[in-house]
Design an enzyme around this catalytic site. Structure first.
Site, mmCIF file in Angstrom:
data_model
loop_
_atom_site.group_PDB
_atom_site.id
_atom_site.type_symbol
_atom_site.label_atom_id
_atom_site.label_comp_id
_atom_site.label_asym_id
_atom_site.label_seq_id
_atom_site.Cartn_x
_atom_site.Cartn_y
_atom_site.Cartn_z
ATOM 1 N N THR A 275 -1.407 -4.832 0.462
ATOM 2 C CA THR A 275 -2.707 -4.294 0.850
ATOM 3 C C THR A 275 -3.685 -5.403 1.192
ATOM 4 O O THR A 275 -4.600 -5.213 1.988
ATOM 5 C CB THR A 275 -3.267 -3.412 -0.281
ATOM 6 O OG1 THR A 275 -2.321 -2.374 -0.564
ATOM 7 C CG2 THR A 275 -4.595 -2.785 0.089
ATOM 8 N N TYR B 211 7.918 -6.970 -8.172
ATOM 9 C CA TYR B 211 7.440 -5.980 -7.197
ATOM 10 C C TYR B 211 8.665 -5.392 -6.505
ATOM 11 O O TYR B 211 9.292 -6.044 -5.679
ATOM 12 C CB TYR B 211 6.523 -6.674 -6.207
ATOM 13 C CG TYR B 211 5.785 -5.787 -5.226
ATOM 14 C CD1 TYR B 211 5.836 -4.404 -5.288
ATOM 15 C CD2 TYR B 211 5.000 -6.368 -4.235
ATOM 16 C CE1 TYR B 211 5.145 -3.610 -4.391
ATOM 17 C CE2 TYR B 211 4.300 -5.581 -3.321
ATOM 18 C CZ TYR B 211 4.373 -4.218 -3.401
ATOM 19 O OH TYR B 211 3.687 -3.443 -2.498
ATOM 20 N N LYS C 201 5.854 -3.659 -10.773
ATOM 21 C CA LYS C 201 5.164 -2.708 -9.900
ATOM 22 C C LYS C 201 6.256 -1.928 -9.188
ATOM 23 O O LYS C 201 7.014 -2.487 -8.385
ATOM 24 C CB LYS C 201 4.268 -3.411 -8.884
ATOM 25 C CG LYS C 201 3.566 -2.420 -7.953
ATOM 26 C CD LYS C 201 2.724 -3.105 -6.890
ATOM 27 C CE LYS C 201 2.124 -2.053 -5.949
ATOM 28 N NZ LYS C 201 1.332 -2.678 -4.845
ATOM 29 N N VAL D 243 -0.882 0.138 -10.053
ATOM 30 C CA VAL D 243 -1.457 -0.821 -9.116
ATOM 31 C C VAL D 243 -1.721 -0.020 -7.850
ATOM 32 O O VAL D 243 -0.792 0.339 -7.136
ATOM 33 C CB VAL D 243 -0.515 -1.998 -8.830
ATOM 34 C CG1 VAL D 243 -1.123 -2.924 -7.782
ATOM 35 C CG2 VAL D 243 -0.199 -2.773 -10.107
#
Length: 293
Positions: A51, A139, A167, A207
């Site tokens: 992001t 991640y 995540k 998250v």
């Protein structure tokens, strides 16, 4: 839920504001956004993630952003810096730079494009975790990287003292629940629609990209669940889903849709800004959430 969340429960995957021509970081805007997010209910911030447009920011910009946000929010707010690349050596360099700039943790994505086998995936994460003195959040987002962190690999990585969190963007609640039950890894949802379900099976929090524009409503879901008000948590979660769909399921990256709402400068190519019709729809979805709050 993990008894001592390493970075808090409610984390925002923060956008990276740029100046009007997109050539430079807008550090004043980044600092102001970070302060607003923390005051709005975010326990911590994830910088330089997907992001945050990490593919199109330079190494120097990534480090500068961490320093600027650290100065803005102070020492009590966990900052997790995205340092993942397809190159282990480069990832280690970014990890050390982020640690030096004041990051409290590192978000390390599975190496992408080369599609390494699981033994190489595990070695990559261990190499990064061994190189720094701050904890690592894995991640797992196979839809972007092309490679998943498989269940057995995740279970094996859980024994590394520097690897503390995940995540999870797999959408696989079954495997997540199994790893949560079998390890001490803190699991953070990376998909807004699974924030509450993952939390209910022992996840730590989220998250969230949507937290850039709705930090308080997202946190309220977890707060209600923690109070034992599961029905209330479900109602609050349902109110968020239209906005989450508008931001994350509109055929555009969340970076694009969030920036359309926040007027936080342009996105960098190859991304393109949202069109007027999309932006109008996003504003309507946000206004509808505000009206029900």
């Amino acid at each position: 839920m993990t008894s001592t969340p390493p970075f808090g429960r409610a984390l925002c995957a923060m956008i990276t504001p740029f100046t009007g021509d997109g050539a430079r970081l807008d550090l004043d805007a980044a600092a102001a956004l970070a302060v607003r997010l923390v005051s709005g209910g975010c326990d911590g911030l994830v910088l330089n993630g997907t992001t945050g447009e990490s593919p199109t920011t330079s190494d120097a910009e990534k480090t500068t952003l961490v320093r600027a946000v650290r100065e803005a929010v102070g020492d009590g707010v966990p900052l997790i810096a995205g340092v993942g690349t397809a190159d282990t050596r480069h990832t280690v360099e970014l990890a050390r730079a982020a640690e030096g700039a004041g990051a409290d943790g590192l978000l390390v994505v599975t190496p992408y494009y080369s599609r390494p086998p699981q033994a190489a995936v595990a070695a990559h994460f261990r190499r990064v975790a061994d190189a720094v003195g701050v904890p690592v959040m894995l991640y797992d987002i196979p839809g972007r990287t092309g490679t998943r962190i498989e269940r057995e690999t995740m279970l094996g990585l859980a024994d590394h003292p520097g690897i503390v969190a995940v995540k999870d963007c797999t959408g696989d609640l079954l495997t997540a629940a199994e790893v949560i039950a079998g390890t001490s890894l803190a699991y953070y949802s990376g998909n807004e629609e699974l924030n509450l379900p993952l939390y209910a099976v022992g996840g730590t929090g989220y998250v969230s990209t949507v937290a850039n524009v709705a930090p308080a409503p997202l946190r309220a879901v977890l707060d209600a669940f923690d109070r034992g008000d599961t029905a209330g948590a479900a109602r609050l979660n349902a109110r968020l889903m239209p906005l989450a769909r508008a931001l994350m399921a509109a055929g555009l990256p969340g970076t694009v849709t969030v920036k359309a709402l926040l007027d936080a400068g342009p996105v960098r190519e190859p991304l393109l800004p949202a069109g007027r019709e999309t932006a109008d729809g996003l504003r309507e979805a946000l206004a509808a959430l505000d009206a029900t709050g």
